[in-house]
Design a protein around this motif. Structure first.
Motif, PDB file in Angstrom:
ATOM      1  N   GLU A  15       0.835  -1.212   0.000  1.00  0.00           N
ATOM      2  CA  GLU A  15       0.000   0.000   0.000  1.00  0.00           C
ATOM      3  C   GLU A  15       0.869   1.261   0.000  1.00  0.00           C
ATOM      4  O   GLU A  15       0.573   2.246  -0.673  1.00  0.00           O
ATOM      5  CB  GLU A  15      -0.949   0.006   1.202  1.00  0.00           C
ATOM      6  N   TYR A  16       1.997   1.225   0.742  1.00  0.00           N
ATOM      7  CA  TYR A  16       2.910   2.379   0.757  1.00  0.00           C
ATOM      8  C   TYR A  16       3.454   2.629  -0.650  1.00  0.00           C
ATOM      9  O   TYR A  16       3.492   3.763  -1.132  1.00  0.00           O
ATOM     10  CB  TYR A  16       4.067   2.137   1.745  1.00  0.00           C
ATOM     11  N   SER A  17       3.861   1.536  -1.321  1.00  0.00           N
ATOM     12  CA  SER A  17       4.411   1.656  -2.677  1.00  0.00           C
ATOM     13  C   SER A  17       3.372   2.249  -3.622  1.00  0.00           C
ATOM     14  O   SER A  17       3.688   3.097  -4.456  1.00  0.00           O
ATOM     15  CB  SER A  17       4.807   0.297  -3.239  1.00  0.00           C
ATOM     16  N   VAL A  45      19.646   6.851  -0.416  1.00  0.00           N
ATOM     17  CA  VAL A  45      19.700   6.142   0.872  1.00  0.00           C
ATOM     18  C   VAL A  45      18.282   6.015   1.437  1.00  0.00           C
ATOM     19  O   VAL A  45      17.579   7.005   1.565  1.00  0.00           O
ATOM     20  CB  VAL A  45      20.581   6.927   1.872  1.00  0.00           C
ATOM     21  N   GLY A  46      17.882   4.784   1.748  1.00  0.00           N
ATOM     22  CA  GLY A  46      16.512   4.554   2.251  1.00  0.00           C
ATOM     23  C   GLY A  46      15.535   4.739   1.103  1.00  0.00           C
ATOM     24  O   GLY A  46      14.555   5.480   1.220  1.00  0.00           O
ATOM     25  N   CYS A  47      15.820   4.037  -0.001  1.00  0.00           N
ATOM     26  CA  CYS A  47      15.089   4.296  -1.269  1.00  0.00           C
ATOM     27  C   CYS A  47      13.667   3.764  -1.248  1.00  0.00           C
ATOM     28  O   CYS A  47      12.872   4.090  -2.122  1.00  0.00           O
ATOM     29  CB  CYS A  47      15.862   3.705  -2.435  1.00  0.00           C
ATOM     30  N   ILE A  66      19.599   1.994  -1.711  1.00  0.00           N
ATOM     31  CA  ILE A  66      19.742   1.027  -0.608  1.00  0.00           C
ATOM     32  C   ILE A  66      18.598   1.200   0.388  1.00  0.00           C
ATOM     33  O   ILE A  66      18.087   2.300   0.590  1.00  0.00           O
ATOM     34  CB  ILE A  66      21.097   1.117   0.131  1.00  0.00           C
ATOM     35  N   ASP A  67      18.231   0.077   0.982  1.00  0.00           N
ATOM     36  CA  ASP A  67      17.158   0.109   1.981  1.00  0.00           C
ATOM     37  C   ASP A  67      17.261  -1.142   2.848  1.00  0.00           C
ATOM     38  O   ASP A  67      17.767  -2.171   2.397  1.00  0.00           O
ATOM     39  CB  ASP A  67      15.788   0.168   1.299  1.00  0.00           C
ATOM     40  N   VAL A  68      16.774  -1.019   4.089  1.00  0.00           N
ATOM     41  CA  VAL A  68      16.771  -2.201   4.968  1.00  0.00           C
ATOM     42  C   VAL A  68      15.581  -3.117   4.703  1.00  0.00           C
ATOM     43  O   VAL A  68      15.594  -4.265   5.116  1.00  0.00           O
ATOM     44  CB  VAL A  68      16.742  -1.856   6.479  1.00  0.00           C
ATOM     45  N   TYR A 111      15.375  10.701   0.907  1.00  0.00           N
ATOM     46  CA  TYR A 111      14.061  11.346   0.902  1.00  0.00           C
ATOM     47  C   TYR A 111      13.213  10.790   2.041  1.00  0.00           C
ATOM     48  O   TYR A 111      12.988   9.577   2.118  1.00  0.00           O
ATOM     49  CB  TYR A 111      13.366  11.109  -0.454  1.00  0.00           C
ATOM     50  N   ARG A 112      12.771  11.642   2.893  1.00  0.00           N
ATOM     51  CA  ARG A 112      11.932  11.339   4.069  1.00  0.00           C
ATOM     52  C   ARG A 112      12.380  10.081   4.825  1.00  0.00           C
ATOM     53  O   ARG A 112      11.570   9.219   5.149  1.00  0.00           O
ATOM     54  CB  ARG A 112      10.438  11.274   3.696  1.00  0.00           C
ATOM     55  N   MET A 113      13.664   9.995   5.099  1.00  0.00           N
ATOM     56  CA  MET A 113      14.130   8.864   5.911  1.00  0.00           C
ATOM     57  C   MET A 113      15.094   9.246   7.031  1.00  0.00           C
ATOM     58  O   MET A 113      15.359   8.440   7.915  1.00  0.00           O
ATOM     59  CB  MET A 113      14.705   7.745   5.040  1.00  0.00           C
TER      60      MET A 113
END
Ligand SMILES: C[S@@+](CC[C@H](N)C(=O)[O-])C[C@H]1O[C@@H](n2cnc3c(N)ncnc32)[C@H](O)[C@@H]1O
Length: 240
Positions: A15-17, A45-47, A66-68, A111-113
């Motif tokens: 849903e976020y995507s 970063v935190g894509c 990159i993202d966790v 972006y927003r991370m």
């Protein structure tokens, strides 16, 4: 409200995507417009689900996101395949332990991370991976007071956005986004975010990057640092 990591849940990541793909292009364009011409390699970063990476890939030879969250990265990867974008790579990594060498990237975005990290740790790391002549562009939400801690504030914002989303993307998409934004787990997540105020955001960047510059964007601020080059507004000042 107890914090839930929504990005480790398939349903919420989906849903976020959907929300990100539907609405974020205009916001990302502000970032893209700040990037100098002819840059070769970028890191986001935190894509998350990769929307910004895919837009960067239209401007830059090679983009790494990159993202966790493996789940969000799987959406990002699928979308890059659907759009036949080949110059983007997604890496599952924790940015607190970056698998890159110093000064590796012409462009580093986030972006927003930032609010997920300790800015005193993260900002020097972000700075260290920008090549000489490169740029760092970080957007994050800011909050004056604690309104973002109140579920009712988020619910009202979600309903306020509904007519615009309805006009732009149709009823089905607008309703799906609204339903997600007012879901209990999303509200728990956003209400537990620790956001900086505008002056805290500015000061923490200036502490590590004294020639950093700032631009208001939507409900946050963009920190922009172009190594060795100044923009057309003064360091430390906020441009609207
Ligand atoms: C609000 S989302 C933003 C995602 C994307 N940048 C966007 O604008 O849609 C925050 C993202 O940061 C990621 N994240 C949080 N902590 C992280 C860390 N330590 N290293 C890498 N990614 C992280 C989350 O998995 C999530 O995808």
């Amino acid at each position: 409200m107890e914090k839930e990591n929504v990005y480790q849940s398939y349903r919420h990541s989906k849903e976020y995507s959907f929300w990100e793909y539907t609405c974020a292009k205009e916001r990302y364009q502000k970032i893209i417009d700040l990037i100098p011409q002819q840059r070769k390699i970028a890191l986001d970063v935190g894509c998350g689900s990769g929307g910004l990476c895919l837009m960067l890939a239209g401007r830059i030879e090679k983009v790494v996101g990159i993202d966790v969250s493996k789940i969000l990265l799987s959406f990002a990867y699928r979308r890059s395949c659907d759009e036949a974008i080949k110059n983007v790579e997604f890496v599952n990594a924790d940015c607190e332990n970056l698998p890159f060498f110093n000064t590796s990237f012409d462009v580093v975005t986030s972006y927003r991370m930032l609010h997920h990290l300790d800015p005193d740790q993260a900002i020097p790391v972000f700075r260290s991976i920008v090549k000489p002549g490169g740029c760092l562009i970080v957007f994050d939400f800011i909050s004056e007071g604690n309104r973002h801690k109140k579920p009712l504030w988020h619910i009202m914002e979600s309903f306020k956005d509904f007519p615009t989303y309805y006009k732009r993307y149709g009823f089905k998409a607008a309703f799906r986004i609204l339903k997600f934004r007012i879901s209990k787990s999303w509200l728990c997540h956003v209400c537990s975010d620790e956001l900086l105020s505008e002056s805290e955001f500015r000061n923490i960047f200036l502490k590590y990057i004294p020639d950093c510059q700032f631009i208001h964007s939507f409900n946050g601020v963009i920190a922009v640092w172009q190594t060795g080059k100044s923009l057309n507004f003064a360091p430390g000042k906020i441009k609207s």
